[in-house]
Design a protein around this motif. Structure first.
Motif, PDB file in Angstrom:
ATOM      1  N   ILE A 196       8.510   1.058   0.410  1.00  0.00           N
ATOM      2  CA  ILE A 196       8.040   2.441   0.388  1.00  0.00           C
ATOM      3  C   ILE A 196       6.896   2.610  -0.608  1.00  0.00           C
ATOM      4  N   THR A 197       7.033   1.997  -1.794  1.00  0.00           N
ATOM      5  CA  THR A 197       5.992   2.123  -2.815  1.00  0.00           C
ATOM      6  C   THR A 197       4.678   1.517  -2.355  1.00  0.00           C
ATOM      7  N   VAL A 198       4.743   0.349  -1.703  1.00  0.00           N
ATOM      8  CA  VAL A 198       3.528  -0.297  -1.206  1.00  0.00           C
ATOM      9  C   VAL A 198       2.874   0.558  -0.132  1.00  0.00           C
ATOM     10  N   VAL A 199       3.679   1.133   0.760  1.00  0.00           N
ATOM     11  CA  VAL A 199       3.137   1.989   1.821  1.00  0.00           C
ATOM     12  C   VAL A 199       2.494   3.244   1.227  1.00  0.00           C
ATOM     13  N   LEU A 200       3.165   3.860   0.248  1.00  0.00           N
ATOM     14  CA  LEU A 200       2.615   5.060  -0.391  1.00  0.00           C
ATOM     15  C   LEU A 200       1.289   4.756  -1.078  1.00  0.00           C
ATOM     16  N   SER A 201       1.213   3.610  -1.737  1.00  0.00           N
ATOM     17  CA  SER A 201      -0.038   3.247  -2.415  1.00  0.00           C
ATOM     18  C   SER A 201      -1.162   3.051  -1.409  1.00  0.00           C
ATOM     19  N   ALA A 202      -0.833   2.488  -0.237  1.00  0.00           N
ATOM     20  CA  ALA A 202      -1.849   2.319   0.806  1.00  0.00           C
ATOM     21  C   ALA A 202      -2.331   3.671   1.321  1.00  0.00           C
ATOM     22  N   SER A 234     -13.334  -0.938   0.307  1.00  0.00           N
ATOM     23  CA  SER A 234     -13.031  -2.247  -0.269  1.00  0.00           C
ATOM     24  C   SER A 234     -12.581  -2.134  -1.719  1.00  0.00           C
ATOM     25  N   THR A 235     -13.089  -1.129  -2.427  1.00  0.00           N
ATOM     26  CA  THR A 235     -12.709  -0.922  -3.827  1.00  0.00           C
ATOM     27  C   THR A 235     -11.394  -0.182  -3.929  1.00  0.00           C
ATOM     28  N   ALA A 236     -11.236   0.898  -3.165  1.00  0.00           N
ATOM     29  CA  ALA A 236     -10.002   1.687  -3.212  1.00  0.00           C
ATOM     30  C   ALA A 236      -8.802   0.868  -2.786  1.00  0.00           C
ATOM     31  N   ALA A 237      -8.986  -0.060  -1.857  1.00  0.00           N
ATOM     32  CA  ALA A 237      -7.885  -0.866  -1.353  1.00  0.00           C
ATOM     33  C   ALA A 237      -7.224  -1.666  -2.468  1.00  0.00           C
ATOM     34  N   TRP A 238      -8.044  -2.210  -3.349  1.00  0.00           N
ATOM     35  CA  TRP A 238      -7.499  -2.995  -4.463  1.00  0.00           C
ATOM     36  C   TRP A 238      -7.163  -2.122  -5.659  1.00  0.00           C
ATOM     37  N   GLY A 239      -7.906  -1.057  -5.860  1.00  0.00           N
ATOM     38  CA  GLY A 239      -7.708  -0.217  -7.034  1.00  0.00           C
ATOM     39  C   GLY A 239      -6.427   0.583  -7.016  1.00  0.00           C
ATOM     40  N   THR A 240      -5.891   0.874  -5.825  1.00  0.00           N
ATOM     41  CA  THR A 240      -4.667   1.674  -5.744  1.00  0.00           C
ATOM     42  C   THR A 240      -3.415   0.821  -5.579  1.00  0.00           C
ATOM     43  N   ALA A 241      -3.541  -0.490  -5.555  1.00  0.00           N
ATOM     44  CA  ALA A 241      -2.361  -1.364  -5.451  1.00  0.00           C
ATOM     45  C   ALA A 241      -1.439  -1.104  -6.641  1.00  0.00           C
ATOM     46  N   PRO A 242      -0.139  -0.865  -6.406  1.00  0.00           N
ATOM     47  CA  PRO A 242       0.767  -0.420  -7.486  1.00  0.00           C
ATOM     48  C   PRO A 242       1.309  -1.552  -8.346  1.00  0.00           C
ATOM     49  N   ILE A 251      -7.900   9.782 -11.133  1.00  0.00           N
ATOM     50  CA  ILE A 251      -6.754  10.393 -11.812  1.00  0.00           C
ATOM     51  C   ILE A 251      -5.880  11.126 -10.796  1.00  0.00           C
ATOM     52  N   ALA A 252      -6.524  11.872  -9.871  1.00  0.00           N
ATOM     53  CA  ALA A 252      -5.759  12.594  -8.857  1.00  0.00           C
ATOM     54  C   ALA A 252      -4.972  11.626  -7.982  1.00  0.00           C
ATOM     55  N   GLY A 253      -5.593  10.507  -7.612  1.00  0.00           N
ATOM     56  CA  GLY A 253      -4.899   9.515  -6.801  1.00  0.00           C
ATOM     57  C   GLY A 253      -3.723   8.906  -7.538  1.00  0.00           C
ATOM     58  N   ALA A 254      -3.917   8.612  -8.833  1.00  0.00           N
ATOM     59  CA  ALA A 254      -2.837   8.033  -9.636  1.00  0.00           C
ATOM     60  C   ALA A 254      -1.675   9.013  -9.765  1.00  0.00           C
ATOM     61  N   LEU A 255      -1.986  10.279 -10.036  1.00  0.00           N
ATOM     62  CA  LEU A 255      -0.941  11.290 -10.185  1.00  0.00           C
ATOM     63  C   LEU A 255      -0.225  11.547  -8.858  1.00  0.00           C
ATOM     64  N   ALA A 256      -0.986  11.518  -7.762  1.00  0.00           N
ATOM     65  CA  ALA A 256      -0.359  11.706  -6.442  1.00  0.00           C
ATOM     66  C   ALA A 256       0.628  10.584  -6.157  1.00  0.00           C
ATOM     67  N   LEU A 257       0.244   9.351  -6.476  1.00  0.00           N
ATOM     68  CA  LEU A 257       1.141   8.222  -6.252  1.00  0.00           C
ATOM     69  C   LEU A 257       2.376   8.312  -7.143  1.00  0.00           C
ATOM     70  N   ILE A 258       2.189   8.769  -8.383  1.00  0.00           N
ATOM     71  CA  ILE A 258       3.322   8.929  -9.297  1.00  0.00           C
ATOM     72  C   ILE A 258       4.308   9.965  -8.758  1.00  0.00           C
ATOM     73  N   VAL A 259       3.767  11.088  -8.262  1.00  0.00           N
ATOM     74  CA  VAL A 259       4.630  12.145  -7.723  1.00  0.00           C
ATOM     75  C   VAL A 259       5.374  11.662  -6.488  1.00  0.00           C
TER      76      VAL A 259
END
Length: 354
Positions: free
Chosen positions: A99-105, A120-128, A272-280
């Motif tokens: 679930i965490t991997v899917v949410l990060s994607a 190409s950058t977001a794909a690696w940058g959001t990996a949890p 920051i918004a992406g990181a906080l969204a993934l945390i939530v």
């Protein structure tokens, strides 16, 4: 005659200033019962130093030594009861990792569509998780390593700060800096246990040199095995563990320099918004898993937080959460991210072009 400005900008002045400020802020936060204050304080101070232009960096081997000490500290919490509990819940742990991997994607795809970050950058940058591994893999695949590193460490900072806040709001109070050792027999020698514990850290650093998060995991595995067998009583001096916390915090914080921040300034709110969204999203997932597994929310929240294995281990130990659960799920996700990172990145890049 060197000017005052040039003296202030020299490493010989910056290092003492960093060490004094980081140590002082860490002790203040710890005295105020802030979870992981000895780690969070140096990290925040190092971020300020890095952004203000300090030409400093913590040697990677010092960082790895700090990870090894934290790994051995976590090994102190390993018991047969913990292992049995983990074995009984392995299927839910796999579900949580998936679930965490899917949410990060999904968050990565969102940052591409709405934040203007290249796929190409977001794909690696959001990996949890596995920040250093993701940066290396990103550069090998032609992504911008600077932006990937910034996205990864922005998320780590957000995870640590939110994790400390959640721990505080849930009423968790930090315990002693170092985990209490087993009661020693009258003829026991604490100094010998300390030397043996340090030897395990050093051996683990060498053995885990080519293993993802090996600096933390190998001392943990070796120390846990020896403790379960009764051959070792783990004993880490309080001052040494405080140094380990500070080394990890400063290593992360000093990665934020002015040039990097200027380069990504326009995209920083999106990161920051992406990181906080993934945390939530992970917190919502943790609520459901905590109910399904019958464990407390704080332990499950720390276990599912997206990244920062060493940081989550520190917070879990200091807040008396279920360290075994946190460590097991964070480690499982670490390997899951590394094994599926390239596949997830290709899918995000493909979908971003649709």
């Amino acid at each position: 005659m060197p000017t005052a400005l040039s003296r202030c900008s020299s490493p010989s002045f910056q290092w003492p200033a960093l060490l004094i400020c980081a140590g002082a802020v860490g002790q203040v936060l710890h005295a105020l019962a802030v979870p992981a204050g000895l780690f969070l304080g140096p990290m925040l101070v190092a971020i300020v130093f890095g952004v203000c232009g300090a030409r400093l960096s913590v040697h990677r081997q010092v960082f790895r030594f700090g990870q090894g000490c934290v790994g051995l500290l976590v090994a102190h919490s390993v018991s047969w009861a913990v292992l049995v509990s983990m074995a009984q819940s392995w299927h839910l742990m796999l579900v949580a990792t998936f679930i965490t991997v899917v949410l990060s994607a999904l968050v990565g795809l969102g940052t591409v569509r709405f934040g203007g970050i290249p796929g190409s950058t977001a794909a690696w940058g959001t990996a949890p998780g596995a920040a250093s591994a993701m940066v290396s893999m990103a550069e090998e695949n032609g992504a911008d390593g600077r932006v990937v590193a910034t996205m990864q460490y922005v998320r780590v900072v957000c995870v640590v700060m939110v994790g400390s806040l959640v721990s505080h709001l849930l009423g968790a109070t930090p315990g002693p800096v170092v985990a209490p050792s087993a009661v020693l027999a009258p003829d026991a020698m604490p100094w010998l246990d300390t030397l043996l514990s340090l030897a395990i850290v050093l051996v683990g650093l060498v053995a885990g040199n080519r293993m993802p998060a090996g600096a933390l995991l190998m001392p943990l595995l070796l120390g846990g095995a020896l403790q379960l067998s009764g051959l070792l009583t783990i004993n880490i001096p309080e001052a040494l563990l405080a140094f380990a916390y500070g080394a990890i915090g400063c290593y992360i914080g000093l990665r934020f320099d002015r040039q990097t921040v200027r380069y990504v300034w326009k995209r920083l709110p999106t990161m920051i918004a992406g990181a906080l969204a993934l945390i939530v999203l992970c917190a919502v997932c943790a609520w459901g898993l905590a109910w399904a597994m019958g464990v407390d929310f704080l332990s499950m929240y720390l276990a599912t937080s997206p990244g920062g294995l060493d940081a989550m281990a520190i917070i879990a130990v200091e807040t008396h959460a279920d360290v075994g659960l946190v460590l097991a799920m964070q480690t499982l996700r670490l390997f899951g991210v590394i094994l599926t990172g390239a596949f997830c990145a290709r899918q995000i890049i493909r979908l971003s072009r649709v």
